[in-house]
Design an enzyme around this catalytic site. Structure first.
Site, PDB file in Angstrom:
ATOM      1  N   HIS A   1      -9.888 -33.079 -35.268  1.00 37.34           N
ATOM      2  CA  HIS A   1     -11.060 -33.645 -34.613  1.00 37.34           C
ATOM      3  C   HIS A   1     -11.413 -32.891 -33.331  1.00 37.34           C
ATOM      4  O   HIS A   1     -12.582 -32.549 -33.112  1.00 37.34           O
ATOM      5  CB  HIS A   1     -10.817 -35.118 -34.291  1.00 37.34           C
ATOM      6  CG  HIS A   1     -12.004 -35.804 -33.702  1.00 37.34           C
ATOM      7  ND1 HIS A   1     -13.034 -36.304 -34.476  1.00 37.34           N
ATOM      8  CD2 HIS A   1     -12.346 -36.069 -32.404  1.00 37.34           C
ATOM      9  CE1 HIS A   1     -13.949 -36.842 -33.692  1.00 37.34           C
ATOM     10  NE2 HIS A   1     -13.557 -36.717 -32.425  1.00 37.34           N
TER      11      HIS A   1
ATOM     12  N   HIS B   1     -14.411 -30.008 -29.800  1.00 38.80           N
ATOM     13  CA  HIS B   1     -14.401 -29.857 -28.353  1.00 38.80           C
ATOM     14  C   HIS B   1     -13.587 -28.636 -27.918  1.00 38.80           C
ATOM     15  O   HIS B   1     -12.899 -28.687 -26.894  1.00 38.80           O
ATOM     16  CB  HIS B   1     -13.824 -31.116 -27.700  1.00 38.80           C
ATOM     17  CG  HIS B   1     -14.572 -32.363 -28.009  1.00 38.80           C
ATOM     18  ND1 HIS B   1     -15.848 -32.613 -27.541  1.00 38.80           N
ATOM     19  CD2 HIS B   1     -14.248 -33.446 -28.759  1.00 38.80           C
ATOM     20  CE1 HIS B   1     -16.263 -33.792 -27.966  1.00 38.80           C
ATOM     21  NE2 HIS B   1     -15.315 -34.319 -28.708  1.00 38.80           N
TER      22      HIS B   1
ATOM     23  N   LYS C   1     -25.016 -31.634 -33.591  1.00 40.29           N
ATOM     24  CA  LYS C   1     -24.217 -32.214 -32.516  1.00 40.29           C
ATOM     25  C   LYS C   1     -25.171 -32.351 -31.317  1.00 40.29           C
ATOM     26  O   LYS C   1     -25.383 -31.397 -30.567  1.00 40.29           O
ATOM     27  CB  LYS C   1     -23.036 -31.316 -32.164  1.00 40.29           C
ATOM     28  CG  LYS C   1     -22.147 -31.849 -31.028  1.00 40.29           C
ATOM     29  CD  LYS C   1     -21.220 -32.951 -31.484  1.00 40.29           C
ATOM     30  CE  LYS C   1     -20.222 -33.318 -30.385  1.00 40.29           C
ATOM     31  NZ  LYS C   1     -19.269 -34.362 -30.795  1.00 40.29           N
TER      32      LYS C   1
END
Length: 300
Positions: free
Chosen positions: A182, A197, A240
């Site tokens: 993730h 990220h 995103k």
């Protein structure tokens, strides 16, 4: 008469509700977890984050990383986010081992992540390389000194578990996610990008022609790396709208900083300091299992 009253009191008990006192039920042993996160103060978080930054000799230096923050379609004629990334930087052990891991994942949730023996070996090699750096050595000494773990072996085992332990983001239909996937790789859920990220992954996607940079919404006050950036992009056409990440940091720095905040301030804002500037990391725990659900820097 006195003996009869004594017998009655013993049978009925002395409590106001009367009756025989209940037999205590066996309570299951709680799951063993590291020490209390309250043992780490805000001042210690700020101090250690600065120490981790100072120890991060693998972060991008002058001339090794150039960003185009004006955005897609700007007057520079360059639609890319990363104008230049030094091959020497990406060849460093933690970077190369991170890149080796990034092709192991199925981005779409709802599909099982099937880990091969080779992929498990790559996980171990990445963590071993990270633990061999001054950054993770500093974090390891800190968590042991604070009594969060009984031994280095216990910390290293939990480090692997919290980041690579599999769980389901599809209501139990598949073991389709992990904290590492993730945060460092990213996922696609219901048509939108979730997580993602990590700047090393973004530059790899852009180099492969799979990332469309759409501009940024916030750039931190740092003049060198690492910096904190909030941006918009599309990955294989999936949007995103807003994502935040550290840019220019080493993989071990991201891993150490996010792990520190996950241990010390799980599911809360974790206030740190980077180069004398305040920053905040947000972490989330997956279903109270001490597995990382997400970790990223907060931006305005």
């Amino acid at each position: 008469m006195a003996l009869w009253l004594l017998w009655l009191l013993l049978v009925t008990g002395t409590g106001g509700s009367g009756g025989v006192p209940p037999v205590p039920r066996a309570v299951p042993e709680p799951r063993a977890v590291p020490g209390s996160p309250r043992a780490v103060s805000d001042a210690e978080l700020r101090e250690l984050s600065e120490q981790l930054l100072a120890a991060d000799s693998n972060r991008a230096g002058p001339g090794q990383l150039e960003l185009n923050l004006k955005g897609s379609g700007s007057d520079t004629g360059d639609p890319r986010l990363f104008s230049y990334v030094s091959p020497d930087l990406l060849a460093r052990p933690t970077f190369s081992r991170l890149l080796a891991l990034l092709d192991n994942y199925e981005p779409l949730t709802g599909r099982d992540e099937r880990e091969t023996a080779e992929e498990q070996r790559e996980q171990k090699e990445f963590l071993d390389a990270a633990l061999d750096t001054p950054v993770l050595a500093l974090l390891e000494r800190f968590v042991l000194r604070k009594g969060l773990y009984p031994s280095a072996e216990a910390f290293r085992a939990d480090l692997h578990s919290m980041w690579f332990g599999l769980y389901s983001r599809s209501s139990g239909k598949a073991l389709d996610s992990s904290g590492f996937e993730h945060v460092f790789h990213g996922e696609v859920k219901k048509g939108s990008v979730s997580g993602c990220h990590n700047w090393v992954q973004l530059q790899a996607l852009e180099r492969a022609g799979r990332l469309e940079y759409l501009g940024y919404t916030w750039d931190g006050p740092w003049t060198g790396f690492p910096d904190v950036l909030s941006l918009q992009f599309r990955w294989d056409g999936h949007s995103k709208p807003r994502g935040s990440l550290l840019v220019g940091s080493s993989p071990e720095f991201d891993l150490a900083l996010f792990t520190l905040c996950f241990l010390a301030r799980p599911d809360r804002q974790c206030h740190i300091s980077l180069g004398g500037e305040a920053a905040t990391i947000q972490t989330y725990t997956w279903d109270k299992q001490r597995l990382v659900a997400s970790a990223y820097p907060l931006t305005p």
